[in-house]
Design an enzyme around this catalytic site. Structure first.
Site, short mmCIF file in Angstrom:
data_model
loop_
_atom_site.label_atom_id
_atom_site.label_comp_id
_atom_site.label_asym_id
_atom_site.label_seq_id
_atom_site.Cartn_x
_atom_site.Cartn_y
_atom_site.Cartn_z
N THR A 49 1.59 -4.17 4.22
CA THR A 49 0.53 -3.30 4.72
C THR A 49 -0.61 -3.28 3.71
O THR A 49 -0.60 -4.03 2.73
CB THR A 49 1.05 -1.86 4.93
OG1 THR A 49 1.23 -1.23 3.65
CG2 THR A 49 2.39 -1.86 5.66
N CYS A 50 -1.56 -2.39 3.93
CA CYS A 50 -2.72 -2.34 3.03
C CYS A 50 -2.37 -1.76 1.67
O CYS A 50 -3.19 -1.84 0.75
CB CYS A 50 -3.87 -1.56 3.66
SG CYS A 50 -3.48 0.18 3.97
N SER A 192 -5.03 -3.00 15.04
CA SER A 192 -4.56 -1.61 15.13
C SER A 192 -5.38 -0.67 14.26
O SER A 192 -5.68 0.45 14.65
CB SER A 192 -3.08 -1.54 14.73
OG SER A 192 -2.89 -2.01 13.41
N GLY A 194 -8.51 -1.13 13.35
CA GLY A 194 -9.81 -1.01 13.99
C GLY A 194 -9.78 0.00 15.12
O GLY A 194 -10.70 0.81 15.28
#
Length: 441
Positions: A49-50, A192, A194
């Site tokens: 993930t980020c 997702s 965005g």
């Protein structure tokens, strides 16, 4: 075999390290296959993930499995093992289960309580399943983690404000711009995140949203959805970025690209009509960090959020969430211990059935003229007696085995009845398990 969790997150590493470890969707199947090809790894799942990159692997041995996973991540990232180990956290067996459940609950997130991690974990499971690297153990622990995460978000107020990395970044933008109502936003990426950003912008009263995406159909789909909800929106190609940037107030970028998508050359000097806030939530970065040096541009990226949120006191009540996680871990481990005794119970019942069959066969040879109906009644009676005698001990051994240290009861049963649950003739066929959405695996 036990579960091993090896990871790097916003808690242990700077964004530049996370960037080097990030895995693109194109490279994910290859990396999973490489993990599964290691000597000590039998199942593998990768969550990227980020703000975290984690490998969950079912391994034959702790040290061998850790070396296998570490070496694969080192080769992928180009970071030496010794340097990686400075940032790694490692959990094994019950501790790995607890960590996974905490992640699913949002308790380990940069923004505590964010619900987006549930979708990301579900996607990681689906990707690993499609790659053929999920077996019975990872299937069961991942599905239980998702159930625990859903329960946390439905039974507690941990995400009552809908907090997420996106909402925190846009909150910064709102402070800089003195509100987002009537402003123009540019979303780079229609995935997702965005979609989540678009929802936050709509609630903030944004005046117009432009979606720039590599795949036109995805951008058109999101734009149509926003228009249907009353927000003027349109989709453009990435080649139109320079034109759109000059007329926007807030730019939020989060794509799956492994290289910079929005370079500093897209920002035309003197073309701006006011301040611009750039929110870069990509990992690796989507926006050239040099834009922070441009006049009138404020850059909010993962590094900015990492430092701010690390010291921000959380007002969320997490105690109930932690109790739910603890309950989930306890139930899962008890279920695993209980299921571990099943082959022994199966072996005992099969042994009893073999003894009954042998004795009935002896009865046939001694009393060949016995009436068939009487013979059948005798057989039913003997089997009922054996079933009743076995019922209580087999039920109790499962209950006792589910408690910590309960494996000794199964050992005693095997010793007393000279059972070998590993022998092919007495090992039961694994039951069919169902995926979260139904259907056989």
């Amino acid at each position: 075999m036990s579960l091993l969790a090896v990871g790097v997150s916003h808690r242990t590493a700077e964004v530049r390290t996370l960037e080097r470890l990030a895995v693109s969707s194109d490279n994910l199947p290859k990396l999973l296959d490489e993990l599964l090809g290691q000597e000590n790894v039998t199942e593998a799942l990768l969550l990227s993930t980020c703000n975290r990159i984690e490998v969950y692997a079912v391994v034959d041995a702790f040290h061998g499995g850790l070396a296998d996973v570490t070496n694969v991540l080192s080769r992928h990232s180009g970071i030496e093992v010794n340097e990686l180990c400075e940032h790694f956290y490692v959990h094994y067996a019950a501790a790995a289960v607890e960590h996974l459940f905490s992640v699913a609950a949002g308790l380990d997130s940069m923004v505590v309580g964010e619900a987006q991690i549930l979708g990301q974990l579900r996607g990681a499971y689906s990707d690993a399943d499609a790659a053929g690297t999920v077996g019975k153990t990872l299937h069961e622990v991942a599905q239980q983690a998702l159930r625990v995460g859903k329960r946390v978000h439905s039974e507690t107020g941990i995400d009552h404000a809908g907090a997420s990395v996106v909402s925190e970044a846009l909150a910064d933008a709102e402070r800089v711009l003195d509100g987002l109502a009537g402003r123009k936003a540019l979303l780079v990426g229609a995935g997702s995140m965005g979609g989540l950003a678009a929802a936050h912008l709509r609630r903030a009263g944004i005046g117009e949203i432009v979606i720039a995406n590599r795949t036109p159909a995805n951008g058109d789909r999101l734009a149509a959805s926003l228009t249907g909800e009353g927000v003027p929106a349109r989709a453009v190609g990435l080649d139109r970025l320079a034109d759109e940037i000059s007329a926007t107030d807030v730019l939020l970028a989060c794509t799956g690209a492994m290289d910079v998508v929005v370079d500093v050359d897209r920002f035309a000097p003197g073309a701006r009509r006011g301040p611009l806030v750039v929110c870069d939530l990509g990992l690796p970065r989507d926006v050239d960090p040099a834009v922070a040096d441009l006049d009138g541009v404020t850059l909010v990226d993962l590094e900015t959020l990492q430092h701010r949120l690390a010291t921000a006191p959380s007002a969320l009540d997490t105690e109930r969430a932690r109790r739910i996680v603890a309950d989930g871990v306890r139930d899962y481990l008890a279920g695993q211990r209980s299921s571990a005794v099943t082959p022994t119970v199966t072996a005992l019942r099969r042994r009893a059935a073999e003894v009954v069959d042998a004795e009935l066969l002896r009865l046939d040879s001694r009393l060949p003229d016995l009436d068939d109906s009487l013979r059948a009644e005798l057989a039913r009676t003997v089997r009922r007696v054996v079933d009743k005698l076995l019922h209580t001990p087999t039920v109790r051994v499962k209950e006792l085995a589910s408690s910590p240290g309960g494996a000794g009861y199964a050992d005693a049963l095997r010793e007393l009845f000279e059972l070998d649950p590993q022998a092919p003739r007495v090992v039961s066929t694994p039951r069919t398990v169902e995926t979260e959405h139904g259907g056989d695996r």
